[in-house]
Design a protein around this motif. Structure first.
Motif, PDB file in Angstrom:
ATOM      1  N   LEU A 352      54.628  79.100  44.010  1.00 23.45           N
ATOM      2  CA  LEU A 352      53.862  78.851  42.770  1.00 23.45           C
ATOM      3  C   LEU A 352      53.722  77.555  42.471  1.00 23.45           C
ATOM      4  N   SER A 353      54.575  76.586  42.999  1.00 28.26           N
ATOM      5  CA  SER A 353      54.467  75.377  43.004  1.00 28.26           C
ATOM      6  C   SER A 353      53.736  74.279  43.897  1.00 28.26           C
ATOM      7  N   PRO A 354      52.537  73.873  43.947  1.00 22.61           N
ATOM      8  CA  PRO A 354      51.845  72.844  44.913  1.00 22.61           C
ATOM      9  C   PRO A 354      52.482  71.641  44.612  1.00 22.61           C
ATOM     10  N   TYR A 355      53.202  71.416  43.634  1.00 27.03           N
ATOM     11  CA  TYR A 355      53.793  69.979  43.381  1.00 27.03           C
ATOM     12  C   TYR A 355      55.043  69.959  44.072  1.00 27.03           C
ATOM     13  N   LEU A 356      56.040  70.922  44.083  1.00 28.50           N
ATOM     14  CA  LEU A 356      57.114  70.784  44.776  1.00 28.50           C
ATOM     15  C   LEU A 356      57.012  70.654  46.413  1.00 28.50           C
ATOM     16  N   ARG A 357      55.698  71.319  46.682  1.00 33.81           N
ATOM     17  CA  ARG A 357      55.390  71.023  48.314  1.00 33.81           C
ATOM     18  C   ARG A 357      55.043  69.548  48.335  1.00 33.81           C
ATOM     19  N   ALA A 358      54.223  68.918  47.500  1.00 32.31           N
ATOM     20  CA  ALA A 358      53.791  67.617  47.861  1.00 32.31           C
ATOM     21  C   ALA A 358      55.279  66.602  47.559  1.00 32.31           C
ATOM     22  N   GLN A 359      56.180  66.817  46.653  1.00 33.05           N
ATOM     23  CA  GLN A 359      57.255  66.335  46.697  1.00 33.05           C
ATOM     24  C   GLN A 359      58.138  66.430  48.109  1.00 33.05           C
ATOM     25  N   GLN A 360      57.916  67.591  48.752  1.00 30.51           N
ATOM     26  CA  GLN A 360      58.974  67.569  49.899  1.00 30.51           C
ATOM     27  C   GLN A 360      58.194  66.826  51.013  1.00 30.51           C
ATOM     28  N   GLU A 361      57.003  66.765  51.018  1.00 32.02           N
ATOM     29  CA  GLU A 361      56.377  65.808  52.018  1.00 32.02           C
ATOM     30  C   GLU A 361      56.632  64.372  51.719  1.00 32.02           C
ATOM     31  N   VAL A 362      56.599  64.054  50.582  1.00 33.87           N
ATOM     32  CA  VAL A 362      56.845  62.513  50.272  1.00 33.87           C
ATOM     33  C   VAL A 362      58.522  62.219  50.504  1.00 33.87           C
ATOM     34  N   VAL A 363      59.311  63.152  50.336  1.00 35.87           N
ATOM     35  CA  VAL A 363      60.626  62.860  50.615  1.00 35.87           C
ATOM     36  C   VAL A 363      60.931  62.919  51.948  1.00 35.87           C
ATOM     37  N   ALA A 364      60.195  63.431  52.974  1.00 31.62           N
ATOM     38  CA  ALA A 364      60.361  63.641  54.331  1.00 31.62           C
ATOM     39  C   ALA A 364      59.860  62.307  55.064  1.00 31.62           C
ATOM     40  N   SER A 365      58.704  62.019  54.376  1.00 29.44           N
ATOM     41  CA  SER A 365      58.068  60.594  54.904  1.00 29.44           C
ATOM     42  C   SER A 365      59.023  59.279  54.945  1.00 29.44           C
ATOM     43  N   ILE A 366      59.584  59.575  53.553  1.00 32.45           N
ATOM     44  CA  ILE A 366      60.767  58.513  53.026  1.00 32.45           C
ATOM     45  C   ILE A 366      61.853  58.398  54.078  1.00 32.45           C
ATOM     46  N   ARG A 367      62.375  59.570  54.327  1.00 32.59           N
ATOM     47  CA  ARG A 367      63.464  59.441  55.334  1.00 32.59           C
ATOM     48  C   ARG A 367      63.064  59.241  56.781  1.00 32.59           C
ATOM     49  N   GLN A 368      61.650  59.617  57.155  1.00 28.11           N
ATOM     50  CA  GLN A 368      61.485  59.564  58.646  1.00 28.11           C
ATOM     51  C   GLN A 368      60.752  57.917  58.717  1.00 28.11           C
ATOM     52  N   GLY A 369      60.526  57.350  57.730  1.00 31.76           N
ATOM     53  CA  GLY A 369      59.842  56.192  57.606  1.00 31.76           C
ATOM     54  C   GLY A 369      58.527  56.223  58.125  1.00 31.76           C
ATOM     55  N   ARG A 370      57.792  57.238  57.788  1.00 29.68           N
ATOM     56  CA  ARG A 370      56.389  57.345  57.998  1.00 29.68           C
ATOM     57  C   ARG A 370      55.683  56.749  56.840  1.00 29.68           C
ATOM     58  N   ASN A 371      54.439  55.995  57.045  1.00 30.85           N
ATOM     59  CA  ASN A 371      53.587  55.369  56.052  1.00 30.85           C
ATOM     60  C   ASN A 371      52.672  56.559  55.661  1.00 30.85           C
ATOM     61  N   HIS A 372      52.664  56.639  54.248  1.00 26.60           N
ATOM     62  CA  HIS A 372      52.020  57.766  53.680  1.00 26.60           C
ATOM     63  C   HIS A 372      50.905  57.475  52.638  1.00 26.60           C
ATOM     64  N   LEU A 373      50.061  58.211  52.437  1.00 30.83           N
ATOM     65  CA  LEU A 373      48.864  58.204  51.615  1.00 30.83           C
ATOM     66  C   LEU A 373      48.978  59.099  50.713  1.00 30.83           C
ATOM     67  N   LEU A 374      48.948  58.681  49.441  1.00 35.63           N
ATOM     68  CA  LEU A 374      48.811  59.814  48.060  1.00 35.63           C
ATOM     69  C   LEU A 374      47.633  59.715  47.349  1.00 35.63           C
ATOM     70  N   ILE A 375      46.890  60.797  47.181  1.00 33.42           N
ATOM     71  CA  ILE A 375      45.775  61.085  46.463  1.00 33.42           C
ATOM     72  C   ILE A 375      45.735  62.005  45.258  1.00 33.42           C
ATOM     73  N   GLY A 376      45.021  61.574  44.431  1.00 34.26           N
ATOM     74  CA  GLY A 376      45.086  62.476  43.061  1.00 34.26           C
ATOM     75  C   GLY A 376      44.439  61.745  42.088  1.00 34.26           C
ATOM     76  N   GLU A 377      44.233  62.400  40.998  1.00 33.03           N
ATOM     77  CA  GLU A 377      43.548  61.693  39.738  1.00 33.03           C
ATOM     78  C   GLU A 377      44.418  60.701  39.082  1.00 33.03           C
ATOM     79  N   PRO A 378      43.858  59.978  38.373  1.00 34.56           N
ATOM     80  CA  PRO A 378      44.901  58.735  37.651  1.00 34.56           C
ATOM     81  C   PRO A 378      45.631  59.505  36.713  1.00 34.56           C
ATOM     82  N   GLY A 379      46.936  59.006  36.586  1.00 32.55           N
ATOM     83  CA  GLY A 379      48.023  59.643  35.928  1.00 32.55           C
ATOM     84  C   GLY A 379      48.748  60.849  36.222  1.00 32.55           C
ATOM     85  N   VAL A 380      48.673  61.181  37.340  1.00 33.98           N
ATOM     86  CA  VAL A 380      49.257  62.379  37.814  1.00 33.98           C
ATOM     87  C   VAL A 380      50.761  62.159  38.142  1.00 33.98           C
TER      88      VAL A 380
END
Length: 620
Positions: A352-380
């Motif tokens: 029930l938490s889309p944000y937790l899945r987004a959090q997992q993707e960000v953490v994995a990119s940081i550990r793997q050194g992959r350049n990442h693009l984050l999109i979303g409304e201002p202030g999220v």
């Protein structure tokens, strides 16, 4: 060295007296005198302890873990030693302390020599630890040799702890006792403890991989077909996993790395690019009570049933829920099923938490050194999420933020320094507000990024776009080729179940040491508001409350009027129909998003966007 304590005290008073800073050389050792002079230069108050609490590390460093074990062994073996032993890091911050004398422990507490407090030379003046760190040598000082008058009742001996690989000092072990109980064995004892910590530091890196490897070799049981394990640096895979598609292996390895960093071990459903919906289970690997790795086991969803997973979690949606009579007290009757119940609750939270899945993707990119693009409304909270997770993974890493709305056109100006200078430590380049780039700014930023990402030590480049979707026709479309992955951060109105937790975290940060808490009624009001300004607006509301509420429990009347004016966003009839159709398609395709998109006749990217927007969970 002073011939007596009286002469040493006289020399100290002479030093502190105005106009005479150099006592007789025969009375004070040169290293002590030099430390007095440095303390005087730092304007240390010799009569008041000014040590300040600097906080504890969120993730315990390896040095502290090893020292805790050594100090515990010492205190257990000789509880009547009549001394205290402490560990200070290279910055002079107390990180651990053990006591064998209750009276001495109370004295040290009053002197603020407790874990988390800064005890560097510029704070408290001359100590054995400060001299050892400055001179890079073991040392013992006694009584009046301390610069601070309140420390003259102590006798200290300090020995350096050195890194096994480079030999550089990383901390210091201090043995402390009353000045009247000083012993010539203090310094040898400090050296023995420091040597044990150094030896444990040398052996600890091998203990962690061995613990992960042992659990990895025993994880290929009847429930798992694919097995992956990681200690944060290396990912191990079994033969069955290596037969998967490369994209599938990448998804699973990202998941186990993210779960290790987030400390989130659970059972969940995952969509693989070519294998459809699968069931995975992540188990933690602990060593001396510390999380050192994770082991993931998985198989296709139809091939196994994970134990303890109730039907209500496996099949989501009221129109597909079981119609038989349900016993709500079933899980309470058997004590042996409590662990399965907790796992099911965690799995449901994951669903029930889309944000937790987004959090997992960000953490994995940081550990793997992959350049990442984050999109979303201002202030999220895109930038807050990114910087927080980067600091968790690399506490000593460097973060460089570029405001694309104002800085981008000046990047290639004459004399402009590079964004990130080449260095060995991890570094993050955060491009904030890419949607504000002008055509000229986008072109200049591209010219700067090309040599950076091609260098031998490239930075981790992460871009933030304050729009809910990517438009490649905008000027920032020129930079999309530099990113390997894109993640959408859902708006706060789609995360109503997380509003209370986010509000509590912001309130703790804003209130400082004041005792403020949110009542249940306030949390319900916050969850019912639409939050068009997302987390930024929530922070403004809580800042308003903190400014008007000194302490106590925040009640509904303490909130601003705007929290009661707007209602939670409701889906229109068209959006409700779309949501129902997506849930039905996912159910009929057993959770396979590729098949569901084909059944609905829409692009997969459109399906993903609507799943995130509606907060639809995985269905299998």
């Amino acid at each position: 060295m002073a011939s007596s304590a009286v002469e040493m005290e006289s020399a100290r008073r002479t030093f502190l007296a105005a106009g005479q800073r150099h006592p007789q050389r025969g009375l004070v050792r040169p290293v002590v005198l030099e430390s007095w002079e440095r303390s005087h230069g730092h304007d240390v108050d010799p009569d008041r302890i000014e040590a300040r609490f600097l906080g504890h590390h969120q993730h315990v460093p390896l040095l502290v873990t090893c020292a805790d074990g050594v100090l515990d062994e010492f205190v257990t073996a000789d509880p009547g030693a009549g001394c205290s032993v402490a560990l200070l890091d290279a910055a002079g911050v107390v990180r651990a302390r053990r006591d064998c004398d209750g009276a001495l422990a109370g004295l040290l507490d009053g002197l603020h020599l407790v874990p988390g407090y800064g005890y560097a030379e510029r704070t408290v003046g001359t100590t054995a630890a400060s001299i050892a760190l400055h001179e890079q040598a073991d040392v013992a000082i006694d009584g009046a040799e301390h610069y601070h008058s309140q420390l003259m009742c102590l006798a200290e001996a300090a020995a350096l702890v050195r890194r096994p690989d480079s030999g550089e000092p990383c901390g210091v072990v201090v043995v402390i006792c009353h000045a009247g109980d000083r012993s010539p064995l203090q310094l040898p004892l400090a050296r023995m403890l420091a040597r044990r910590v150094t030896e444990r530091l040398a052996g600890e890196p091998q203990r962690r991989p061995r613990a992960v490897l042992d659990q990895f070799t025993g994880a290929d049981g009847p429930y798992g077909e694919w097995v992956l394990a990681t200690d944060g640096d290396v990912v191990l895979t079994n033969a069955a996993t290596r037969q998967l598609e490369v994209a599938d292996q990448r998804v699973l390895s990202d998941l186990v790395l993210a779960d290790l960093v987030l400390g989130d071990v659970s059972t969940e459903h995952v969509d693989l690019p070519s294998a459809g919906c699968v069931e995975v289970s992540v188990e933690a690997v602990h060593l001396d009570g510390e999380l050192v790795g994770c082991v993931l086991t998985g198989a296709p969803a139809g091939r196994r049933r994970l134990p303890g997973q109730p039907e209500s979690v496996r099949r989501q949606g009221s129109h597909v829920a079981p119609t038989t009579r349900r016993d709500f007290a079933e899980d309470l009757r058997a004590a042996s099923r409590r662990e399965h119940t907790e796992a099911s609750i965690q799995a449901n939270r994951e669903l029930l938490s889309p944000y937790l899945r987004a959090q997992q993707e960000v953490v994995a990119s940081i550990r793997q050194g992959r350049n990442h693009l984050l999109i979303g409304e201002p202030g999220v909270g895109k930038r807050t999420l990114l910087v927080g997770r980067f600091r968790d993974a690399y506490p000593a890493g460097r973060v460089v933020t570029v405001d694309c709305g104002s800085d981008a056109e000046e990047l290639s100006a004459p004399g402009r320094t590079p964004l990130v200078a080449p260095e060995r430590r991890p570094h993050l380049l955060l491009l904030h507000g890419m949607n504000m780039l002008s055509p000229v700014g986008a072109r200049r930023l591209d010219e700067v990024l090309r040599p950076l990402v091609a260098s031998s030590t490239p930075p981790l480049v992460v871009g933030c776009i304050d729009t809910p979707a990517v438009d490649a026709t905008r000027p920032y479309g020129l930079l999309l080729r530099h990113f390997h992955q894109m993640t959408r951060i859902p708006a706060l109105r789609y995360r109503a179940d997380e509003v209370g937790e986010i509000a509590l975290a912001i309130l703790r940060r804003l209130s400082g040491r004041r005792s403020l808490r949110l009542s249940l009624q306030v949390i319900r009001v916050l969850e019912g508001y639409a939050w068009p300004g997302n987390i930024s607006e929530l922070e403004d509301v809580l800042r308003y409350v903190v400014a008007r509420k000194p302490l106590g429990e925040v009640q509904a009347p303490d909130l601003p009027q705007l929290c009661f004016q707007g209602r939670a966003r409701r889906m229109s009839m068209l959006e409700s129909a779309q949501c129902d159709a997506i849930i039905q398609a996912l159910y009929e395709s057993n959770g396979n998003r590729y098949k569901a998109a084909a059944m609905l006749g829409i692009a997969r990217s459109s399906l993903y966007r609507k799943i995130d927007a509606f907060g639809i969970s995985y269905i299998a």
